[in-house]
Enzyme design. Sequence first.
Site, short mmCIF file in Angstrom:
data_model
loop_
_atom_site.label_atom_id
_atom_site.label_comp_id
_atom_site.label_asym_id
_atom_site.label_seq_id
_atom_site.Cartn_x
_atom_site.Cartn_y
_atom_site.Cartn_z
N LYS A 1 -14.18 -4.38 22.50
CA LYS A 1 -13.41 -3.22 22.04
C LYS A 1 -12.67 -3.55 20.76
CE LYS A 1 -12.23 -0.26 25.89
NZ LYS A 1 -13.11 -0.40 26.95
N ARG A 2 -12.57 -4.82 20.46
CA ARG A 2 -11.86 -5.25 19.26
C ARG A 2 -12.77 -6.02 18.33
NH1 ARG A 2 -6.16 -6.98 21.62
NH2 ARG A 2 -6.09 -5.30 23.14
#
Length: 495
Positions: free
Chosen positions: A257-258
Amino acid sequence: MTDKPARVRYAPSPTGYFHVGGARTALYDYLLARKTGGSFILRIEDTDQKRFNPDSVADLLDGLRFLGLDWDEGVEVGGEYGPYVQTERLEIYQKYAKQLLDAGHVYRCFCTPERLAKVNEERQKAGLNPGYDRHCRNLSPEESEARAAAGEPFTIRIKIPLTGSITLHDAIRGDITIENEIVNDAVLVKSNGIPTYHFAVVVDDHLMEITHVLRGEEWVSSFPIHLHLYDFLGWEPPVFAHLPVILNPAGKGKMSKRETRAPDGTVYPVFVHTFKELGYLPEALFNYLALVGWSYDDKTEIMTREEIIERFSLERVNSSPAAWDYDKLNHFNGMYIRNLSVPDLTDRLLPFLEKAGIHADRETMLKITPLIQERLTILSEAAAKVDFFFMDELPDFDPALLVPKKLTMADVPAILQKAHTVLAEAEFTHDGLEKALKAAAAEMGLKAGQFYQPIRVATCGRKVAPPLYGTLEVLGRETVLRRIEQAQLRLEIGD
Ligand code: GLU
């Protein structure tokens, strides 16, 4: 699958930056809408105010526009079914909550957060999933009314049937059946009167006449709540299609997600804005994203936007997850860059150069672009390849770079002198330079590569640079001679 114009919405929660996973969902929404001559709708699901991130809507709209996923209805665009932001629709949800309460399909729950925490703790001890013990489900309507009237805070929960099961006909996964007894009496309206996702999504999808709900696999487990709600409200549910997750490049686990940075400094982007900043072309990203989970056949990969729209179908969306492949995307991007016209590529490069502090004029860049076009993977790489064209003076470089293979520093002055003599006279065109330099190398008994290296390093300040004849031509005689003289000077000083 459907010839009828589809109404398809992308309904992100503004909690963070626009991730390529979300972009893939939005893309499939868009493709289905365009393919069927229907509408692509953008709705903002912002009922979870705790997770609201004020930067995220602008980032999302910018990312959608970058990818060319223009929406027909929704925020900023308007439409007949608005408002398209859930917190602007609170009165609408209230009306349906009341209707459900009157019909006995939902109930007020007066349990305090402390009690709910305790229930969960006990369930955990008993080896059960977190959930609610339905403590308030059987309160009499009179007691429920009275406590609400007295101002006691409450949530509203769905009354999931205690027996039986419910089946979803998923357009990608086929039939999925879940036993009602394992479904929680989820909260539909929080104690502050704001609906949860589960309630707002059903009301909005119905009122906005959405025909197809495409969403991430993580929502599969919520379908019983949604289908029961459609049933309680007497509404026809839309077609549901749960898209497979995107795996990380190793194929093990979900894509991050990052963004991550490798020890060598390489960034692995996951947000659309980072892909944009790095200089991925929207058409390449569009084409690549379409293939993360969907295929036309077993071999066709490079397709135009129009071809993808024409060929898209939910039937060919794979139910198993696909892994993100940076190498493949880079390959696509390089190919799309090579296929651009020189003026088009130049216009796309100029802002990247400006951002890197290189004030390149368009006329000069039009001559440089063809020299680098073949070797570019992403637009942001261009700055480091062309910076020396726009410098008055080259920064210091290691004189050892001037020494060609199999020769020594002692050979360099003669080469530079010969180059200077020849370039003072040569015709400064690609062919003129080629002829003059090849002849000079031969006269010195050197291979072209040996003779060119000191010239390249002296004029470009590096060993790896764009093709030499074209580079010298753009630099022009004056600059080329001056840079050779500077290199000669450096050598003398170094001696
Ligand atoms: N708001 C939800 C999300 O951001 C959308 C889920 C759905 O499309 O129904 O994941």
